[in-house]
Design a protein around this motif. Structure first.
Motif, PDB file in Angstrom:
ATOM      1  N   PHE A  93       0.864  -1.184   0.000  1.00  0.00           N
ATOM      2  CA  PHE A  93       0.000   0.000   0.000  1.00  0.00           C
ATOM      3  C   PHE A  93       0.892   1.223   0.000  1.00  0.00           C
ATOM      4  O   PHE A  93       1.904   1.245   0.699  1.00  0.00           O
ATOM      5  CB  PHE A  93      -0.874   0.050   1.257  1.00  0.00           C
ATOM      6  CG  PHE A  93      -1.930  -1.007   1.304  1.00  0.00           C
ATOM      7  CD1 PHE A  93      -3.064  -0.913   0.511  1.00  0.00           C
ATOM      8  CD2 PHE A  93      -1.791  -2.099   2.144  1.00  0.00           C
ATOM      9  CE1 PHE A  93      -4.042  -1.893   0.561  1.00  0.00           C
ATOM     10  CE2 PHE A  93      -2.773  -3.084   2.196  1.00  0.00           C
ATOM     11  CZ  PHE A  93      -3.899  -2.978   1.399  1.00  0.00           C
ATOM     12  N   VAL A 109       3.876   0.580   2.413  1.00  0.00           N
ATOM     13  CA  VAL A 109       3.762  -0.448   3.438  1.00  0.00           C
ATOM     14  C   VAL A 109       3.690  -1.791   2.738  1.00  0.00           C
ATOM     15  O   VAL A 109       2.846  -1.985   1.865  1.00  0.00           O
ATOM     16  CB  VAL A 109       2.478  -0.253   4.285  1.00  0.00           C
ATOM     17  CG1 VAL A 109       2.361  -1.327   5.334  1.00  0.00           C
ATOM     18  CG2 VAL A 109       2.454   1.132   4.912  1.00  0.00           C
ATOM     19  N   PRO A 116      -0.081 -10.252  15.339  1.00  0.00           N
ATOM     20  CA  PRO A 116      -0.483  -8.999  15.980  1.00  0.00           C
ATOM     21  C   PRO A 116      -1.183  -8.068  14.993  1.00  0.00           C
ATOM     22  O   PRO A 116      -1.194  -8.330  13.790  1.00  0.00           O
ATOM     23  CB  PRO A 116       0.848  -8.395  16.443  1.00  0.00           C
ATOM     24  CG  PRO A 116       1.872  -8.972  15.515  1.00  0.00           C
ATOM     25  CD  PRO A 116       1.378 -10.339  15.156  1.00  0.00           C
ATOM     26  N   GLY A 134      -1.761  -5.389  12.377  1.00  0.00           N
ATOM     27  CA  GLY A 134      -0.878  -4.862  11.347  1.00  0.00           C
ATOM     28  C   GLY A 134       0.002  -5.930  10.716  1.00  0.00           C
ATOM     29  O   GLY A 134       0.842  -5.625   9.870  1.00  0.00           O
ATOM     30  N   ALA A 135      -0.196  -7.195  11.103  1.00  0.00           N
ATOM     31  CA  ALA A 135       0.662  -8.266  10.585  1.00  0.00           C
ATOM     32  C   ALA A 135       0.389  -8.557   9.106  1.00  0.00           C
ATOM     33  O   ALA A 135       1.235  -9.103   8.408  1.00  0.00           O
ATOM     34  CB  ALA A 135       0.462  -9.537  11.401  1.00  0.00           C
ATOM     35  N   GLY A 136      -0.808  -8.192   8.643  1.00  0.00           N
ATOM     36  CA  GLY A 136      -1.156  -8.465   7.248  1.00  0.00           C
ATOM     37  C   GLY A 136      -2.230  -9.531   7.102  1.00  0.00           C
ATOM     38  O   GLY A 136      -2.484 -10.013   5.997  1.00  0.00           O
ATOM     39  N   LYS A 137      -2.893  -9.886   8.198  1.00  0.00           N
ATOM     40  CA  LYS A 137      -3.913 -10.937   8.148  1.00  0.00           C
ATOM     41  C   LYS A 137      -5.107 -10.500   7.304  1.00  0.00           C
ATOM     42  O   LYS A 137      -5.536 -11.214   6.397  1.00  0.00           O
ATOM     43  CB  LYS A 137      -4.397 -11.273   9.578  1.00  0.00           C
ATOM     44  CG  LYS A 137      -3.288 -11.605  10.562  1.00  0.00           C
ATOM     45  CD  LYS A 137      -3.832 -11.964  11.925  1.00  0.00           C
ATOM     46  CE  LYS A 137      -4.548 -10.830  12.657  1.00  0.00           C
ATOM     47  NZ  LYS A 137      -3.680  -9.692  13.024  1.00  0.00           N
ATOM     48  N   SER A 138      -5.624  -9.316   7.602  1.00  0.00           N
ATOM     49  CA  SER A 138      -6.804  -8.853   6.860  1.00  0.00           C
ATOM     50  C   SER A 138      -6.480  -8.653   5.396  1.00  0.00           C
ATOM     51  O   SER A 138      -7.283  -9.010   4.527  1.00  0.00           O
ATOM     52  CB  SER A 138      -7.326  -7.540   7.445  1.00  0.00           C
ATOM     53  OG  SER A 138      -7.812  -7.745   8.736  1.00  0.00           O
ATOM     54  N   PRO A 144     -11.174  -1.162   6.043  1.00  0.00           N
ATOM     55  CA  PRO A 144     -10.089  -0.339   5.522  1.00  0.00           C
ATOM     56  C   PRO A 144     -10.071  -0.437   4.002  1.00  0.00           C
ATOM     57  O   PRO A 144     -10.382  -1.486   3.458  1.00  0.00           O
ATOM     58  CB  PRO A 144      -8.827  -0.959   6.124  1.00  0.00           C
ATOM     59  CG  PRO A 144      -9.221  -2.317   6.577  1.00  0.00           C
ATOM     60  CD  PRO A 144     -10.692  -2.298   6.823  1.00  0.00           C
TER      61      PRO A 144
HETATM   62  N1  LIG Z   1      -6.008   0.321   2.569  1.00  0.00           N
HETATM   63  C1  LIG Z   1      -4.816   0.448   3.156  1.00  0.00           C
HETATM   64  N2  LIG Z   1      -4.042   1.512   2.904  1.00  0.00           N
HETATM   65  C2  LIG Z   1      -2.839   1.659   3.464  1.00  0.00           C
HETATM   66  N3  LIG Z   1      -2.304   0.773   4.327  1.00  0.00           N
HETATM   67  C3  LIG Z   1      -3.016  -0.319   4.617  1.00  0.00           C
HETATM   68  C4  LIG Z   1      -4.304  -0.538   4.057  1.00  0.00           C
HETATM   69  N4  LIG Z   1      -4.789  -1.713   4.539  1.00  0.00           N
HETATM   70  C5  LIG Z   1      -3.832  -2.190   5.358  1.00  0.00           C
HETATM   71  N5  LIG Z   1      -2.768  -1.370   5.416  1.00  0.00           N
HETATM   72  C6  LIG Z   1      -1.536  -1.568   6.169  1.00  0.00           C
HETATM   73  O1  LIG Z   1      -1.054  -2.866   5.918  1.00  0.00           O
HETATM   74  C7  LIG Z   1      -0.570  -3.463   7.094  1.00  0.00           C
HETATM   75  C8  LIG Z   1      -1.295  -4.752   7.360  1.00  0.00           C
HETATM   76  O2  LIG Z   1      -2.616  -4.452   7.711  1.00  0.00           O
HETATM   77  P1  LIG Z   1      -3.721  -5.558   7.975  1.00  0.00           P
HETATM   78  O3  LIG Z   1      -3.693  -6.528   6.859  1.00  0.00           O
HETATM   79  O4  LIG Z   1      -5.010  -4.856   8.230  1.00  0.00           O
HETATM   80  O5  LIG Z   1      -3.188  -6.244   9.294  1.00  0.00           O
HETATM   81  P2  LIG Z   1      -3.946  -7.157  10.368  1.00  0.00           P
HETATM   82  O6  LIG Z   1      -5.265  -7.542   9.810  1.00  0.00           O
HETATM   83  O7  LIG Z   1      -3.043  -8.315  10.579  1.00  0.00           O
HETATM   84  O8  LIG Z   1      -4.094  -6.348  11.603  1.00  0.00           O
HETATM   85  C9  LIG Z   1      -0.727  -2.429   8.194  1.00  0.00           C
HETATM   86  O9  LIG Z   1       0.487  -1.746   8.328  1.00  0.00           O
HETATM   87  C10 LIG Z   1      -1.793  -1.521   7.658  1.00  0.00           C
HETATM   88  O10 LIG Z   1      -1.655  -0.225   8.158  1.00  0.00           O
END
Ligand SMILES: Nc1ncnc2c1ncn2[C@@H]1O[C@H](COP(=O)(O)OP(=O)(O)O)[C@@H](O)[C@H]1O
Ligand SMILES: [Mg+2]
Lengths: 256, 334
Positions: B19, B26, B47, B49-53, B333
């Motif tokens: 992103f 990121v 944790p 911000g790990a990238g799960k979502s 997000p």
């Molecule tokens: N739409 C987005 N724009 C910018 N950064 C993003 C976006 N979605 C996720 N991120 C970033 O990617 C990283 C992983 O996020 P995420 O997959 O939501 O983690 P988790 O679900 O494990 O908490 C984080 O640093 C988050 O800030």
């Protein structure tokens, strides 16, 4: 589980119908919600109507009411992206994006839904005004509703597109919405006639599709049918609808 | 429409997503290689911000990969989006049910989106409301439901078409412990009774431990461990903590421990000795007898098996509990 066998192949029409009826459910469950977009127009009606020159035949109100209908339509349709803003925050928009519903139906269904609150609002305005020397010409009003329907579909689609690009930034949505609505209304001569306006104002007014919509709706509400004015109104609202849907579809595809 | 047999229900190769925001890049997911067989129940643990979502959002067609490939139920997540969407159920981090809608309406609408007739959709909605104990709340606006009721409704919506693969993003975040356990039970039952392939994310260790056959530990966008919870924990071994009467005793205990329990890592801090080894719990009794015979007095004995947190600590040098700062319930997000 035999109940789970899909018996219908979803099409654009069934998907759109699904999305539209889903959007309408909260409206039907709480019909009073359509009043939200009407507060300002009704206040304007209450404050302006007594100021209108008394021509003795009620023609001033006859002139003013179509403008109020247009104002309500514009406001109501321009607010509706706010629903999407909320659904993007809470997560149901995301769920719909992962469902098999097509992107097109998600936009078109939502835009078409605008027609229903628009009709409810117009009915309320007419009901409020009819006791005050406002003549109801049903045929004209129905044709006017066709023009307003296309206009509100277009504005609704634009409002959704605005919500999609404002994702997570509600202020952007509201700033743009508020900045556009009043100039559009004033330039269309909804509240005051633009007959004596300077040239540049007239020029801007001529560029405003709402001008043609309101000019077509006024005679229709009075029961007369000047074909060129009506044609121009239909064309303007159809253009708004086409533009809105095109922009909305682009935004919907780009957002996911 | 249905490929009846797929080798892997989920298969990713080099799956990556970056992103860019405010000119900063990121690397949310970095080169994920993952294979999930039909019928597996997998937990992504990591944790915030790990990238799960982001991983789940790529697998469910919500975001496009920056590079790499992913197939779900045999369909490519970029090329065959509609087919992927028809094959999966997705329960996102937010609420799938619209807050202004009524629960039953949302279930029916979702079922109709999958092509069920009006009657079948209604019947399926009622069946799910019953299964998730929501029948009496079916007609209430979603915004008035409790957090637990709303989450159950979200899961029910994700199950409308009995999907081949179900994705659940932090299904129990924000729930109280009781609701959390109930939900876990429901997920396990679904897996057991219907054989649904399930991938869920969580930052709760206990949840990953309790629910999943297989735990994929993710940190900073990469998989740092992938095994059964039991194997992950036993790889690290058990921890035996001995409190001794004096430092001298502790020195003796540490020496004998190292000799008696092969492969143990032994640490001493003052009068406390910590000994970690595979199956150290079984060796603890022998050690205690040995020390007693040697005349070393044991003041305190504690035997614990490793937790997934210990695993995470071992792998990253950080505790999952510490890095788990205030989970944000952000809905969707971008
Ligand atoms: N739409 C987005 N724009 C910018 N950064 C993003 C976006 N979605 C996720 N991120 C970033 O990617 C990283 C992983 O996020 P995420 O997959 O939501 O983690 P988790 O679900 O494990 O908490 C984080 O640093 C988050 O800030
Ligand atoms: Mg997440």
């Amino acid at each position: 589980m035999s109940t789970l066998t899909p018996t219908l192949t979803p099409t654009l029409v069934t998907d759109t119908w699904n999305v539209m009826t889903r959007e309408l459910k909260p409206v039907f469950r709480e019909p009073a919600s359509v009043l939200f977009a009407m507060v300002q127009p009704l206040v304007f009606l209450a404050l302006f109507a007594p100021l209108l020159p008394d021509t003795g035949d009620g023609s001033a109100l006859q002139w003013f009411v179509p403008g109020i209908v247009a104002m309500t339509t514009l406001m109501g349709a321009s607010f509706t992206g706010a629903n999407l803003l909320q659904e993007m925050v809470t997560g149901s928009h995301e769920r719909l994006l992962v469902s098999p519903l097509s992107r097109t139906s998600l936009l078109v269904g939502r835009a078409l839904k605008e027609i229903v609150p628009m009709l409810m609002q117009t009915a309320i305005i007419i009901a409020v005004c009819t006791p005050f020397s406002f003549d109801l010409h049903l045929g004209g009003v129905l044709l006017a509703m066709v023009i307003m329907a296309a206009f509100s579909v277009g504005i609704g689609a634009l409002s959704f597109a605005l919500a999609l690009v404002s994702r997570g930034q509600d202020w952007l949505f509201w700033t743009v919405q508020q900045t556009l609505v009043f100039p559009l209304l004033l330039l269309a001569g909804v509240l005051l006639p633009l007959d004596g306006a300077p040239g540049w104002l007239r020029f801007l007014s001529d560029l405003n599709p709402l001008t043609y919509v309101v000019e077509a709706v006024r005679p229709l509400f009075a029961g007369s049918y000047p074909l060129d004015t009506i044609g121009a109104g239909l064309l303007a609202s159809a253009l708004v609808a086409a533009l809105g849907l095109a922009v909305g579809l682009r935004a919907m595809r780009a957002s996911s | 429409m249905l490929p009846s047999v797929v080798a892997m229900m989920i298969r990713t190769r080099g799956l990556t997503r970056h992103f860019t925001r405010h000119q900063q890049t990121v690397e949310a997911v970095r080169g994920l290689d993952l294979d999930v067989r039909e019928g597996e129940l997998v937990a992504f643990l990591g944790p915030n911000g790990a990238g799960k979502s982001t991983t789940l959002r790529m697998l469910t067609t919500l975001v496009a990969p920056t590079s790499g490939t992913a197939e779900v139920a045999g369909y490519d997540v970029v090329r065959d989006q509609r087919d992927v969407r028809r094959s999966i159920g997705y329960v996102g981090q937010g609420n799938g049910a619209g807050h202004q809608q009524r629960g039953r309406d949302e279930l029916v609408s979702q079922a109709r989106a999958f092509g069920l007739s009006r009657a079948a959709a209604g019947a399926r909605a009622d069946e799910l409301l019953e299964a998730f104990d929501l029948t009496e709340h079916a007609g209430r606006p979603v915004s008035t439901l409790s957090g637990g009721q709303r989450r159950r409704l979200d899961v029910a919506i994700g199950l409308v078409q009995s999907p081949r693969v179900l994705f659940l993003d932090e299904p129990s975040t924000g729930l109280d412990p009781q609701n959390r356990v109930n939900l876990q039970e429901q997920v396990r039952r679904l897996h057991r009774e219907q054989g649904t392939t399930i991938v869920l994310t969580t930052h709760y260790l206990e949840e990953a431990d309790a629910i999943a056959d297989r735990v994929v530990v993710i940190d900073h966008g990469v998989v740092i461990a992938d095994d059964t919870a039991v194997a992950l924990r036993s790889g690290l071994g058990d921890l035996v903590t001995l409190g001794l009467a004096s430092e001298a005793d502790a020195v003796t205990a540490a020496e004998r421990g190292a000799r008696l329990v092969p492969g143990a890592s032994v640490e001493r801090a003052g009068a406390v000795v910590r000994l970690r080894a595979p199956r150290a719990s079984e060796a603890a009794a022998g050690l205690v007898t040995d020390l007693a015979a040697t005349g070393v007095a044991i003041a305190r004995l504690e035997v614990t098996s490793a937790t997934l947190d210990d695993v995470f600590l071992e792998l990253t040098g950080r505790s999952l509990r510490e890095s788990d700062t205030a989970p944000t319930l952000e809905g969707a997000p971008a």
